[in-house]
Design a protein around this motif. Structure first.
Motif: not given
Length: 326
Positions: A281-287, A290-294, A311-326
């Motif tokens: 989701m961070q470094h791939g192409t658009e296609l 799209t599939v990774a986000i799905f 369950h943990t702060y690290e997992r939640f923080h990692a997902v939220v940060n990447v989703l914020g870049l989309m």
């Protein structure tokens, strides 16, 4: 001695003849009266008949015109069969429908409407052709192109002897080309054709459980972990994501099965698919993004997946940060 009156024969004949003459006169008078009534009714009958003719004549003319038009349409068109005068019209219409169906089937078989359908014999022949190393690449290409035209292809691939081993061999042979990056376009296309057939097995409701039980998705993780941005590697990552995406979707056209969905989500979470999808989701192409986000979306929509992320702060923080870049 008792005397009887004499019997007068002439008197009897005269009385009988008089009665007969009266009856004949009455019959003649009745007949004459009936004839007179008939003559009086004749003008009314003629008038009524003329009116009926005027009413029915346009209808008859219209019916005749319609019949003539139908005959002209049936006999005048090029390449159409002429209807015999004694042949029923519905029989001719059935012949026309049969001809249209035959033309449609012929066009479909000739590939006019896309790729021809994959029948049992052709499909079995292509699967057995994969056993021949020299013809395997062509068979993989043909099966992957026409995989959606045969519903039971996944069952044949999974249950036929040695077929899954051939597909896994095609996947493992590419590992040596991942690092250092040496994957060519030809090798990428070949392994992606094998992955497309693997996707059929992953998406079929009768083979999905066995596919997960054998942990076959783990063989695709090295492809998802690559970072090269060349076209062969990008195509390889995208096709591998398609196999994972087929797992998180409902099997076939059936509604979502809670048990199957839980099995898929548990498998993906325990095999750490989330970090691989976040990297794409961070470094791939658009296609690929799209599939990774799905895939991540399907995991978050499930209660088990959401609980795992939060369950943990690290997992939640990692997902939220990447989703914020989309």
């Amino acid at each position: 001695m008792m005397q009887h009156p004499s019997f007068n024969t002439n008197q009897f004949q005269n009385n009988y003849g008089h009665r007969v003459a009266q009856q004949q006169q009455q019959q003649h008078a009745l007949y004459a009266q009936q004839q007179q009534q008939v003559r009086q009714r004749m003008p009314q009958a003629h008038a009524m008949q003329s009116q009926l003719q005027h009413v029915h004549q346009p209808q008859q003319q219209q019916q005749q015109q319609q019949q003539q038009q139908q005959q002209q349409a049936l006999q005048g068109g090029p390449g159409q069969t002429q209807m015999h005068p004694h042949q029923p019209q519905h029989h001719h219409l059935q012949q026309q429908q049969q001809q249209q169906q035959q033309q449609m089937y012929a066009q479909h078989d000739n590939g006019v409407q896309g790729n021809p359908s994959l029948d049992d014999e052709k499909m079995t022949e292509l699967v057995y052709t994969m056993y021949n190393i020299d013809k395997r690449e062509a068979a993989l290409l043909e099966l992957s192109k026409r995989r959606e035209q045969y519903d039971n292809l996944a069952l044949v691939l999974w249950n036929s002897f040695g077929t899954m081993a051939i597909l896994l061999t095609e996947i493992i042979d590419v590992y040596a080309l991942l690092s250092p990056p040496a994957l060519t376009a030809s090798a990428s296309n070949r392994v992606c054709n094998a992955l497309a057939l693997l996707q059929c097995v992953a998406s079929h409701p009768e083979t999905r459980s066995g596919f997960l039980a054998a942990s076959l998705p783990l063989l695709l993780y090295p492809f998802l972990n690559t970072t090269s941005k060349t076209r062969p590697f990008e195509y390889l990552r995208l096709t591998s994501l398609g196999v994972i995406g087929a797992l998180v979707k409902p099997a076939g056209n059936e509604p979502v099965n809670a048990a199957d969905n839980a099995q898929v989500i548990n498998f993906l979470l325990t095999t750490e698919i989330i970090p691989l999808c976040l990297r794409i989701m961070q470094h791939g192409t658009e296609l690929s993004k799209t599939v990774a986000i799905f895939i991540v979306q399907k995991i978050l929509l499930d209660e088990i997946g959401l609980t795992y992320i939060c369950h943990t702060y690290e997992r939640f923080h990692a997902v939220v940060n990447v989703l914020g870049l989309m």
